[in-house]
Design a protein around this motif. Structure first.
Motif, PDB file in Angstrom:
ATOM      1  N   ASP A 144      -6.075  39.429   4.409  1.00  0.00           N
ATOM      2  CA  ASP A 144      -7.506  39.264   4.186  1.00  0.00           C
ATOM      3  C   ASP A 144      -7.796  37.882   3.599  1.00  0.00           C
ATOM      4  O   ASP A 144      -8.805  37.250   3.942  1.00  0.00           O
ATOM      5  N   ALA A 145      -6.927  37.414   2.720  1.00  0.00           N
ATOM      6  CA  ALA A 145      -7.131  36.097   2.103  1.00  0.00           C
ATOM      7  C   ALA A 145      -7.042  34.989   3.144  1.00  0.00           C
ATOM      8  O   ALA A 145      -7.822  34.030   3.121  1.00  0.00           O
ATOM      9  N   HIS A 146      -6.110  35.140   4.082  1.00  0.00           N
ATOM     10  CA  HIS A 146      -5.971  34.137   5.138  1.00  0.00           C
ATOM     11  C   HIS A 146      -7.234  34.095   5.995  1.00  0.00           C
ATOM     12  O   HIS A 146      -7.705  33.016   6.378  1.00  0.00           O
ATOM     13  N   ARG A 147      -7.768  35.257   6.291  1.00  0.00           N
ATOM     14  CA  ARG A 147      -9.007  35.302   7.072  1.00  0.00           C
ATOM     15  C   ARG A 147     -10.158  34.657   6.297  1.00  0.00           C
ATOM     16  O   ARG A 147     -11.003  33.966   6.879  1.00  0.00           O
ATOM     17  N   ALA A 148     -10.191  34.876   4.987  1.00  0.00           N
ATOM     18  CA  ALA A 148     -11.244  34.270   4.171  1.00  0.00           C
ATOM     19  C   ALA A 148     -11.102  32.752   4.143  1.00  0.00           C
ATOM     20  O   ALA A 148     -12.099  32.026   4.216  1.00  0.00           O
ATOM     21  N   TRP A 149      -9.875  32.271   4.040  1.00  0.00           N
ATOM     22  CA  TRP A 149      -9.635  30.822   4.044  1.00  0.00           C
ATOM     23  C   TRP A 149     -10.022  30.214   5.396  1.00  0.00           C
ATOM     24  O   TRP A 149     -10.313  29.022   5.475  1.00  0.00           O
ATOM     25  N   SER A 150     -10.028  31.008   6.445  1.00  0.00           N
ATOM     26  CA  SER A 150     -10.324  30.531   7.797  1.00  0.00           C
ATOM     27  C   SER A 150     -11.783  30.711   8.178  1.00  0.00           C
ATOM     28  O   SER A 150     -12.136  30.643   9.359  1.00  0.00           O
ATOM     29  N   ALA A 151     -12.649  30.900   7.198  1.00  0.00           N
ATOM     30  CA  ALA A 151     -14.055  31.211   7.461  1.00  0.00           C
ATOM     31  C   ALA A 151     -14.731  30.144   8.317  1.00  0.00           C
ATOM     32  O   ALA A 151     -15.571  30.456   9.164  1.00  0.00           O
ATOM     33  N   VAL A 152     -14.381  28.881   8.125  1.00  0.00           N
ATOM     34  CA  VAL A 152     -15.002  27.803   8.906  1.00  0.00           C
ATOM     35  C   VAL A 152     -14.722  27.991  10.388  1.00  0.00           C
ATOM     36  O   VAL A 152     -15.607  27.830  11.235  1.00  0.00           O
ATOM     37  N   HIS A 153     -13.480  28.368  10.705  1.00  0.00           N
ATOM     38  CA  HIS A 153     -13.100  28.528  12.112  1.00  0.00           C
ATOM     39  C   HIS A 153     -13.598  29.850  12.693  1.00  0.00           C
ATOM     40  O   HIS A 153     -13.694  29.984  13.917  1.00  0.00           O
ATOM     41  N   ARG A 154     -13.909  30.803  11.830  1.00  0.00           N
ATOM     42  CA  ARG A 154     -14.348  32.114  12.285  1.00  0.00           C
ATOM     43  C   ARG A 154     -15.863  32.262  12.276  1.00  0.00           C
ATOM     44  O   ARG A 154     -16.389  33.341  12.552  1.00  0.00           O
ATOM     45  N   ALA A 155     -16.571  31.179  11.981  1.00  0.00           N
ATOM     46  CA  ALA A 155     -18.031  31.246  11.913  1.00  0.00           C
ATOM     47  C   ALA A 155     -18.612  31.690  13.255  1.00  0.00           C
ATOM     48  O   ALA A 155     -18.212  31.203  14.320  1.00  0.00           O
ATOM     49  N   SER A 156     -19.535  32.609  13.205  1.00  0.00           N
ATOM     50  CA  SER A 156     -20.138  33.140  14.423  1.00  0.00           C
ATOM     51  C   SER A 156     -21.028  32.094  15.096  1.00  0.00           C
ATOM     52  O   SER A 156     -21.666  31.282  14.410  1.00  0.00           O
ATOM     53  N   PRO A 157     -21.069  32.092  16.421  1.00  0.00           N
ATOM     54  CA  PRO A 157     -21.982  31.167  17.114  1.00  0.00           C
ATOM     55  C   PRO A 157     -23.414  31.393  16.658  1.00  0.00           C
ATOM     56  O   PRO A 157     -23.833  32.523  16.430  1.00  0.00           O
TER      57      PRO A 157
END
Length: 228
Positions: A173-186
């Motif tokens: 979960d922490a890795h996903r949180a750190w990746s928020a910029v790349h996971r930003a929704s269109p």
């Protein structure tokens, strides 16, 4: 104006993050972008950064020039355009992006930093004297986030990590949180989220490049003497 105060222009920034970091150290700093500043600052110019390059700056930092057509991740669109776009449009945008980068990197300013990802060969061929960028990450500077950030530097030292964090394990979960910029929704604000400079990187830029300038003679005076 104190001897340690320098005139600094932050180009292609609406967030004010980098402008505020330099201002906190007492510099005469302005930002410029085609859009208004998010913080409503009266030290923000609405316009094209290229119209202000020759105004006697000691340092120019161009933070988020359009890079979609320059970076490796976007090279595929030059050959197979997205729906509704043409190859001619993609190549025209590449030319425009390369021209903006070149104008900023070759500006009559003694110290320049231009933020941009690693470029593909078509972009490199359009930019004379291109050097390899320094790649940094927010987590090198105390911010829990992944976002490879490239700095093309002239007259400035590479940034040195100030507070390296330990990245979380992939899949957590922490890795996903750190990746928020790349996971930003269109959406309409995705570009704003992805272009924002991390606070830690901004503080490091301000502190380390202020120290570098303080250790040097006034390079702007040398520029003026050479032009006379």
């Amino acid at each position: 104006m104190p001897a340690t105060c320098r005139r600094i222009l932050i180009g292609c920034e609406t967030s004010g993050v980098v402008r505020r970091a330099f201002a906190a150290l007492g510099h005469d700093v302005w930002s410029v972008d085609l859009l208004p500043a998010e913080d409503g600052s009266n030290r923000h110019i609405i316009g094209d950064v290229r119209d202000h390059l020759d105004d006697g700056w000691d340092l120019l930092a161009v933070m988020h020039p359009p890079c979609t057509r320059l970076c490796n991740s976007g090279v595929r669109w030059l050959h197979v355009p997205p729906p509704g776009r043409t190859r001619d449009e993609m190549w025209a945008e590449l030319d425009a992006g390369a021209a903006l980068f070149s104008a900023c990197f070759s500006a009559p300013v003694p110290r320049v930093a231009v933020e941009n990802p690693v470029m593909h060969r078509h972009a490199r061929e359009r930019i004379a004297g291109l050097i390899r960028p320094q790649i940094v990450q927010p987590w090198w500077f105390g911010d829990p986030a992944f976002k490879a950030t490239g700095f093309y530097l002239r007259g400035l030292p590479p940034l040195v990590a100030t507070d390296r964090l330990t990245p979380p394990k992939p899949g957590s979960d922490a890795h996903r949180a750190w990746s928020a910029v790349h996971r930003a929704s269109p959406g309409p604000d995705r570009w704003r989220i992805r272009s924002r400079t991390s606070e830690g990187i901004a503080r490091a830029m301000a502190a380390q490049w202020t120290a570098a300038m303080a250790a040097e003679p006034d390079q702007m005076d040398l520029f003026r003497e050479a032009a006379e």
